[in-house]
Design a protein around this motif. Structure first.
Motif, PDB file in Angstrom:
ATOM      1  N   ALA A 169      -5.629  -7.758 -23.224  1.00 14.92           N
ATOM      2  CA  ALA A 169      -5.044  -8.675 -22.337  1.00 14.92           C
ATOM      3  C   ALA A 169      -3.863  -7.440 -21.370  1.00 14.92           C
ATOM      4  CB  ALA A 169      -3.850  -9.239 -23.035  1.00 14.92           C
ATOM      5  N   ALA A 170      -4.005  -6.137 -22.197  1.00 14.17           N
ATOM      6  CA  ALA A 170      -3.744  -4.550 -21.502  1.00 14.17           C
ATOM      7  C   ALA A 170      -3.982  -4.923 -20.436  1.00 14.17           C
ATOM      8  CB  ALA A 170      -2.600  -4.056 -22.172  1.00 14.17           C
ATOM      9  N   VAL A 171      -5.689  -5.266 -21.004  1.00 10.85           N
ATOM     10  CA  VAL A 171      -5.730  -3.751 -19.334  1.00 10.85           C
ATOM     11  C   VAL A 171      -6.707  -5.304 -18.541  1.00 10.85           C
ATOM     12  CG1 VAL A 171      -8.840  -3.664 -18.541  1.00 10.85           C
ATOM     13  CG2 VAL A 171      -7.755  -2.311 -21.199  1.00 10.85           C
ATOM     14  N   LEU A 172      -6.699  -5.953 -18.798  1.00  9.14           N
ATOM     15  CA  LEU A 172      -6.698  -7.259 -17.421  1.00  9.14           C
ATOM     16  C   LEU A 172      -4.588  -7.651 -17.141  1.00  9.14           C
ATOM     17  CD1 LEU A 172      -7.912 -10.076 -19.289  1.00  9.14           C
ATOM     18  CD2 LEU A 172      -8.565  -8.897 -17.767  1.00  9.14           C
ATOM     19  N   ALA A 173      -4.026  -7.231 -17.264  1.00  7.79           N
ATOM     20  CA  ALA A 173      -2.597  -6.844 -17.252  1.00  7.79           C
ATOM     21  C   ALA A 173      -2.416  -5.737 -15.812  1.00  7.79           C
ATOM     22  CB  ALA A 173      -1.299  -7.214 -17.243  1.00  7.79           C
ATOM     23  N   LEU A 174      -2.777  -4.965 -16.279  1.00  7.52           N
ATOM     24  CA  LEU A 174      -2.974  -3.761 -15.832  1.00  7.52           C
ATOM     25  C   LEU A 174      -4.233  -4.076 -14.242  1.00  7.52           C
ATOM     26  CD1 LEU A 174      -3.094  -0.780 -18.238  1.00  7.52           C
ATOM     27  CD2 LEU A 174      -0.910  -1.788 -16.800  1.00  7.52           C
ATOM     28  N   PHE A 175      -5.118  -4.318 -14.096  1.00 10.92           N
ATOM     29  CA  PHE A 175      -6.066  -4.975 -13.583  1.00 10.92           C
ATOM     30  C   PHE A 175      -5.108  -5.842 -12.611  1.00 10.92           C
ATOM     31  CE2 PHE A 175      -8.685  -8.213 -11.252  1.00 10.92           C
ATOM     32  CZ  PHE A 175     -10.230  -6.781 -11.017  1.00 10.92           C
ATOM     33  N   PHE A 176      -4.593  -6.585 -12.903  1.00  9.86           N
ATOM     34  CA  PHE A 176      -3.965  -7.436 -11.854  1.00  9.86           C
ATOM     35  C   PHE A 176      -2.804  -6.699 -11.027  1.00  9.86           C
ATOM     36  CE2 PHE A 176      -4.984 -11.424 -14.803  1.00  9.86           C
ATOM     37  CZ  PHE A 176      -5.903 -11.636 -14.052  1.00  9.86           C
ATOM     38  N   LEU A 177      -2.155  -5.538 -11.814  1.00 16.95           N
ATOM     39  CA  LEU A 177      -0.925  -4.881 -11.380  1.00 16.95           C
ATOM     40  C   LEU A 177      -2.060  -4.166  -9.780  1.00 16.95           C
ATOM     41  CD1 LEU A 177       1.954  -3.631 -11.028  1.00 16.95           C
ATOM     42  CD2 LEU A 177       1.509  -2.305 -13.135  1.00 16.95           C
ATOM     43  N   ALA A 178      -3.022  -3.603 -10.455  1.00 15.55           N
ATOM     44  CA  ALA A 178      -3.678  -2.479  -9.717  1.00 15.55           C
ATOM     45  C   ALA A 178      -3.998  -3.048  -8.305  1.00 15.55           C
ATOM     46  CB  ALA A 178      -4.496  -1.772 -10.053  1.00 15.55           C
ATOM     47  N   VAL A 179      -4.814  -4.303  -8.291  1.00 19.59           N
ATOM     48  CA  VAL A 179      -5.237  -5.047  -7.017  1.00 19.59           C
ATOM     49  C   VAL A 179      -4.134  -5.847  -6.354  1.00 19.59           C
ATOM     50  CG1 VAL A 179      -7.621  -5.068  -8.596  1.00 19.59           C
ATOM     51  CG2 VAL A 179      -5.674  -7.144  -8.503  1.00 19.59           C
ATOM     52  N   PHE A 180      -2.343  -5.657  -6.834  1.00 21.20           N
ATOM     53  CA  PHE A 180      -1.896  -6.546  -6.182  1.00 21.20           C
ATOM     54  C   PHE A 180      -1.301  -5.917  -5.010  1.00 21.20           C
ATOM     55  CE2 PHE A 180       3.341  -6.597  -5.172  1.00 21.20           C
ATOM     56  CZ  PHE A 180       3.063  -7.981  -5.472  1.00 21.20           C
ATOM     57  N   TRP A 181      -1.261  -5.007  -4.224  1.00 24.06           N
ATOM     58  CA  TRP A 181      -0.862  -4.426  -3.381  1.00 24.06           C
ATOM     59  C   TRP A 181      -1.953  -4.900  -2.540  1.00 24.06           C
ATOM     60  CZ3 TRP A 181       3.648  -3.082  -4.974  1.00 24.06           C
ATOM     61  CH2 TRP A 181       3.656  -2.117  -6.398  1.00 24.06           C
ATOM     62  N   THR A 182      -3.181  -5.025  -3.050  1.00 22.59           N
ATOM     63  CA  THR A 182      -3.934  -5.176  -1.649  1.00 22.59           C
ATOM     64  C   THR A 182      -4.603  -6.797  -1.695  1.00 22.59           C
ATOM     65  OG1 THR A 182      -6.294  -4.225  -3.190  1.00 22.59           O
ATOM     66  CG2 THR A 182      -5.157  -2.570  -1.555  1.00 22.59           C
ATOM     67  N   GLN A 183      -3.781  -7.504  -2.820  1.00 20.51           N
ATOM     68  CA  GLN A 183      -4.842  -9.016  -2.764  1.00 20.51           C
ATOM     69  C   GLN A 183      -3.863 -10.015  -2.474  1.00 20.51           C
ATOM     70  OE1 GLN A 183      -8.678  -9.052  -2.484  1.00 20.51           O
ATOM     71  NE2 GLN A 183      -8.332  -7.105  -2.960  1.00 20.51           N
ATOM     72  N   THR A 184      -2.712  -9.639  -2.574  1.00 25.60           N
ATOM     73  CA  THR A 184      -1.499 -10.143  -1.995  1.00 25.60           C
ATOM     74  C   THR A 184      -0.730 -10.570  -0.843  1.00 25.60           C
ATOM     75  OG1 THR A 184       0.029  -9.300  -2.975  1.00 25.60           O
ATOM     76  CG2 THR A 184      -1.650 -10.217  -4.595  1.00 25.60           C
ATOM     77  N   GLY A 185      -1.128  -9.873   0.070  1.00 27.27           N
ATOM     78  CA  GLY A 185      -0.612  -9.804   1.143  1.00 27.27           C
ATOM     79  C   GLY A 185       0.510  -8.606   1.207  1.00 27.27           C
ATOM     80  N   TRP A 186       1.031  -8.188   0.321  1.00 30.71           N
ATOM     81  CA  TRP A 186       2.249  -6.655  -0.046  1.00 30.71           C
ATOM     82  C   TRP A 186       2.424  -6.161   1.637  1.00 30.71           C
ATOM     83  CZ3 TRP A 186       6.244  -6.334  -2.287  1.00 30.71           C
ATOM     84  CH2 TRP A 186       6.615  -4.675  -2.291  1.00 30.71           C
ATOM     85  N   ASP A 187       1.074  -5.640   2.239  1.00 29.14           N
ATOM     86  CA  ASP A 187       0.922  -4.770   3.480  1.00 29.14           C
ATOM     87  C   ASP A 187       1.333  -5.884   4.864  1.00 29.14           C
ATOM     88  OD1 ASP A 187      -0.179  -2.809   1.896  1.00 29.14           O
ATOM     89  OD2 ASP A 187      -2.345  -3.442   2.350  1.00 29.14           O
TER      90      ASP A 187
END
Length: 244
Positions: free
Chosen positions: A57-75
């Motif tokens: 669960a922790a690895v998945l949460a950190l993975f989602f955090l890592a891809v958040f900046w490029t996959q959610t339109g944050w840029d």
């Protein structure tokens, strides 16, 4: 009860023979259910294998955090220039001259919902991992079992039924929703041990009822190009595509 069965008090026999045939007796190795207090129904306790699940669960949460900046339109986010003053304005703590961006336009951006989820998911997963690590260390200190072999094997065994469902989705475009569902429902009945003619018929009719309910009446979407239906005459093909 035979002498061999009476020598093993942990075995219990039940007269209700299902799924075995009517002339057979069902033998179970499960002990009778223990009494459970109502207040303990939702009680949380950490068991063996908890650390493994917490790590995943922790690895998945950190993975989602890592891809958040490029996959959610944050840029491509669109925020007011002076965001601090804008937040204060929303709470009535400051005034802004000129046109003010509506809060709804900010909230509707694609990165907002994932960010709110991660604000809860990441701290919760890391905190849970910390508590699970402490629990595992405590169990090791007092020489309590920590092996998760049994739990892991059960998770792996469940992948068998995942494979059945994947196979089901692959044959629907070939045989259609009706035939595929009848095959899956009847096969799962047999696979779970209900192999008498009576139970096989129940599995078949239940699958047929599912098809009638979801496809005939509710008209759920199915593939338009089905190989089996394409072999039928045009009128029959249209009927099967519409109702089955």
């Amino acid at each position: 009860m035979t002498p061999k069965q009476s020598a093993t008090p942990d075995l219990y026999l039940f007269d209700d023979s299902s799924p075995p045939a009517e002339d057979q007796r069902f033998q179970s190795e499960c002990p009778p259910d223990a009494k459970v207090k109502v207040e303990d129904l939702f009680k949380f306790s950490r068991k063996r294998g908890d650390l493994h699940v917490s790590v995943v669960a922790a690895v998945l949460a950190l993975f989602f955090l890592a891809v958040f900046w490029t996959q959610t339109g944050w840029d491509n986010r669109k925020l007011p220039d002076d965001f601090g003053t804008y937040v204060a304005y929303q709470f009535g703590l400051a005034d802004i001259d000129g046109r003010v961006t509506r809060l709804g336009r900010i909230v509707k951006q694609s990165w907002v919902a994932p960010m709110l989820c991660l604000l809860v998911l990441v701290p919760a997963a890391l905190w849970n991992l910390r508590l699970s690590w402490r629990e595992t260390a405590w169990r090791k200190r007092f020489l309590l079992p920590t092996s998760a072999y049994f739990e892991v094997t059960k998770y792996i065994a469940a992948l068998e039924f995942v494979a059945y469902f994947i196979g089901y989705t692959l044959i629907v475009p070939l045989l259609g929703y009706l035939v595929s569902t009848l095959i899956l429902g009847t096969f799962l009945t047999w696979r779970l041990g209900y192999r008498s003619p009576r139970w096989m018929l129940i599995g078949f009719t239940s699958s047929l009822a599912v098809v009638i309910a979801f496809r005939t009446f509710l008209q759920i979407k199915t593939p338009l190009n089905i190989w089996l239906y394409d072999q039928l005459p045009d009128a029959t093909r249209a009927f099967m595509l519409t109702y089955f």
